[in-house]
Design a protein around this motif. Structure first.
Motif, PDB file in Angstrom:
ATOM      1  N   GLY A   1      31.337 -42.764  33.760  1.00  0.00           N
ATOM      2  CA  GLY A   1      32.663 -43.318  33.933  1.00  0.00           C
ATOM      3  C   GLY A   1      33.704 -42.317  34.407  1.00  0.00           C
ATOM      4  O   GLY A   1      34.878 -42.566  34.263  1.00  0.00           O
ATOM      5  N   THR A   2      33.287 -41.196  34.983  1.00  0.00           N
ATOM      6  CA  THR A   2      34.262 -40.212  35.435  1.00  0.00           C
ATOM      7  C   THR A   2      34.567 -40.327  36.920  1.00  0.00           C
ATOM      8  O   THR A   2      35.269 -39.492  37.462  1.00  0.00           O
ATOM      9  N   GLY A   3      34.020 -41.326  37.588  1.00  0.00           N
ATOM     10  CA  GLY A   3      34.300 -41.504  39.008  1.00  0.00           C
ATOM     11  C   GLY A   3      35.740 -41.916  39.232  1.00  0.00           C
ATOM     12  O   GLY A   3      36.437 -42.362  38.328  1.00  0.00           O
ATOM     13  N   ALA A   4      36.188 -41.749  40.468  1.00  0.00           N
ATOM     14  CA  ALA A   4      37.558 -42.097  40.811  1.00  0.00           C
ATOM     15  C   ALA A   4      37.764 -43.603  40.725  1.00  0.00           C
ATOM     16  O   ALA A   4      36.914 -44.395  41.131  1.00  0.00           O
ATOM     17  N   LYS A   5      38.895 -43.972  40.184  1.00  0.00           N
ATOM     18  CA  LYS A   5      39.295 -45.381  40.138  1.00  0.00           C
ATOM     19  C   LYS A   5      40.339 -45.564  41.224  1.00  0.00           C
ATOM     20  O   LYS A   5      41.419 -44.980  41.166  1.00  0.00           O
ATOM     21  N   LEU A   6      39.996 -46.354  42.227  1.00  0.00           N
ATOM     22  CA  LEU A   6      40.837 -46.514  43.404  1.00  0.00           C
ATOM     23  C   LEU A   6      41.767 -47.710  43.288  1.00  0.00           C
ATOM     24  O   LEU A   6      41.360 -48.793  42.879  1.00  0.00           O
ATOM     25  N   TYR A   7      43.011 -47.487  43.670  1.00  0.00           N
ATOM     26  CA  TYR A   7      43.964 -48.580  43.825  1.00  0.00           C
ATOM     27  C   TYR A   7      44.232 -48.666  45.317  1.00  0.00           C
ATOM     28  O   TYR A   7      44.702 -47.694  45.927  1.00  0.00           O
TER      29      TYR A   7
ATOM     30  N   ASP B   1      45.312 -52.544  38.703  1.00  0.00           N
ATOM     31  CA  ASP B   1      46.527 -52.048  38.071  1.00  0.00           C
ATOM     32  C   ASP B   1      46.685 -50.565  38.403  1.00  0.00           C
ATOM     33  O   ASP B   1      45.792 -49.758  38.128  1.00  0.00           O
ATOM     34  N   LEU B   2      47.813 -50.201  38.978  1.00  0.00           N
ATOM     35  CA  LEU B   2      48.067 -48.825  39.376  1.00  0.00           C
ATOM     36  C   LEU B   2      47.965 -47.858  38.202  1.00  0.00           C
ATOM     37  O   LEU B   2      47.516 -46.725  38.355  1.00  0.00           O
ATOM     38  N   ARG B   3      48.318 -48.316  37.027  1.00  0.00           N
ATOM     39  CA  ARG B   3      48.270 -47.438  35.846  1.00  0.00           C
ATOM     40  C   ARG B   3      46.852 -47.019  35.475  1.00  0.00           C
ATOM     41  O   ARG B   3      46.655 -46.022  34.788  1.00  0.00           O
ATOM     42  N   GLU B   4      45.855 -47.780  35.913  1.00  0.00           N
ATOM     43  CA  GLU B   4      44.455 -47.451  35.633  1.00  0.00           C
ATOM     44  C   GLU B   4      43.849 -46.540  36.702  1.00  0.00           C
ATOM     45  O   GLU B   4      42.765 -46.005  36.520  1.00  0.00           O
ATOM     46  N   ALA B   5      44.544 -46.379  37.826  1.00  0.00           N
ATOM     47  CA  ALA B   5      43.995 -45.664  38.979  1.00  0.00           C
ATOM     48  C   ALA B   5      44.057 -44.154  38.819  1.00  0.00           C
ATOM     49  O   ALA B   5      44.957 -43.614  38.185  1.00  0.00           O
ATOM     50  N   THR B   6      43.055 -43.498  39.410  1.00  0.00           N
ATOM     51  CA  THR B   6      43.082 -42.039  39.503  1.00  0.00           C
ATOM     52  C   THR B   6      43.348 -41.602  40.946  1.00  0.00           C
ATOM     53  O   THR B   6      43.526 -40.421  41.207  1.00  0.00           O
ATOM     54  N   LEU B   7      43.369 -42.572  41.882  1.00  0.00           N
ATOM     55  CA  LEU B   7      43.632 -42.290  43.289  1.00  0.00           C
ATOM     56  C   LEU B   7      44.164 -43.549  43.957  1.00  0.00           C
ATOM     57  O   LEU B   7      43.590 -44.621  43.799  1.00  0.00           O
TER      58      LEU B   7
ATOM     59  N   ALA C   1      53.303 -44.241  42.203  1.00  0.00           N
ATOM     60  CA  ALA C   1      52.138 -43.348  42.166  1.00  0.00           C
ATOM     61  C   ALA C   1      52.590 -41.894  42.262  1.00  0.00           C
ATOM     62  O   ALA C   1      52.089 -41.029  41.535  1.00  0.00           O
ATOM     63  N   GLU C   2      53.539 -41.623  43.139  1.00  0.00           N
ATOM     64  CA  GLU C   2      54.035 -40.254  43.280  1.00  0.00           C
ATOM     65  C   GLU C   2      54.705 -39.776  41.993  1.00  0.00           C
ATOM     66  O   GLU C   2      54.477 -38.647  41.557  1.00  0.00           O
ATOM     67  N   SER C   3      55.492 -40.629  41.396  1.00  0.00           N
ATOM     68  CA  SER C   3      56.186 -40.226  40.170  1.00  0.00           C
ATOM     69  C   SER C   3      55.218 -40.074  38.995  1.00  0.00           C
ATOM     70  O   SER C   3      55.494 -39.330  38.055  1.00  0.00           O
ATOM     71  N   SER C   4      54.070 -40.749  39.056  1.00  0.00           N
ATOM     72  CA  SER C   4      53.054 -40.645  38.008  1.00  0.00           C
ATOM     73  C   SER C   4      52.027 -39.561  38.315  1.00  0.00           C
ATOM     74  O   SER C   4      51.034 -39.433  37.603  1.00  0.00           O
ATOM     75  N   ASN C   5      52.248 -38.822  39.395  1.00  0.00           N
ATOM     76  CA  ASN C   5      51.324 -37.754  39.827  1.00  0.00           C
ATOM     77  C   ASN C   5      49.922 -38.263  40.124  1.00  0.00           C
ATOM     78  O   ASN C   5      48.941 -37.552  39.894  1.00  0.00           O
ATOM     79  N   ILE C   6      49.812 -39.496  40.612  1.00  0.00           N
ATOM     80  CA  ILE C   6      48.526 -40.036  41.049  1.00  0.00           C
ATOM     81  C   ILE C   6      48.328 -39.582  42.495  1.00  0.00           C
ATOM     82  O   ILE C   6      49.204 -39.802  43.333  1.00  0.00           O
ATOM     83  N   PRO C   7      47.212 -38.931  42.791  1.00  0.00           N
ATOM     84  CA  PRO C   7      46.976 -38.491  44.170  1.00  0.00           C
ATOM     85  C   PRO C   7      46.950 -39.686  45.124  1.00  0.00           C
ATOM     86  O   PRO C   7      46.474 -40.769  44.778  1.00  0.00           O
ATOM     87  N   ILE C   8      47.456 -39.462  46.328  1.00  0.00           N
ATOM     88  CA  ILE C   8      47.516 -40.512  47.347  1.00  0.00           C
ATOM     89  C   ILE C   8      46.716 -40.051  48.554  1.00  0.00           C
ATOM     90  O   ILE C   8      46.937 -38.951  49.074  1.00  0.00           O
ATOM     91  N   TYR C   9      45.772 -40.882  48.988  1.00  0.00           N
ATOM     92  CA  TYR C   9      44.992 -40.607  50.179  1.00  0.00           C
ATOM     93  C   TYR C   9      45.463 -41.573  51.250  1.00  0.00           C
ATOM     94  O   TYR C   9      45.416 -42.781  51.062  1.00  0.00           O
TER      95      TYR C   9
END
Length: 87
Positions: free
Chosen positions: A11-17, A42-48, A66-74
């Motif tokens: 369960g350590t894989g990236a969670k994409l939004y 849900d953006l809150r569950e995402a890691t990317l 996402a930026e304010s939550s420090n979630i990386p953006i691709y």
């Protein structure tokens, strides 16, 4: 002798939004590559966060969140399979 390599955890894989990116196309490309995607609603569950260049330039609320939550953006230049494979 001990193995010093970090062991992957379940369960350590990236969670994409996905924002402005075709989910079906992403899943098709992932299937061709033999990779499973963990796409969350849900953006809150995402890691990317994955978005297109068009949406990133407009800076909608989801991207600012996402930026304010420090979630990386691709940012994908386009939604083509070649671009998606680079992710």
């Amino acid at each position: 002798m001990r193995n010093n390599k970090p062991q992957p955890k379940n369960g350590t894989g990236a969670k994409l939004y996905l924002y402005g990116v075709n989910r079906v196309r992403m899943e098709e490309v992932a299937g061709q590559m033999g990779v499973t995607l963990d796409v969350v609603e849900d953006l809150r569950e995402a890691t990317l966060l994955v978005t297109s260049k068009k949406y990133y330039r407009q800076k909608p609320q989801k991207i600012r969140d996402a930026e304010s939550s420090n979630i990386p953006i691709y940012v994908l230049k386009g939604g083509t399979p070649v671009q998606i494979k680079q992710l």
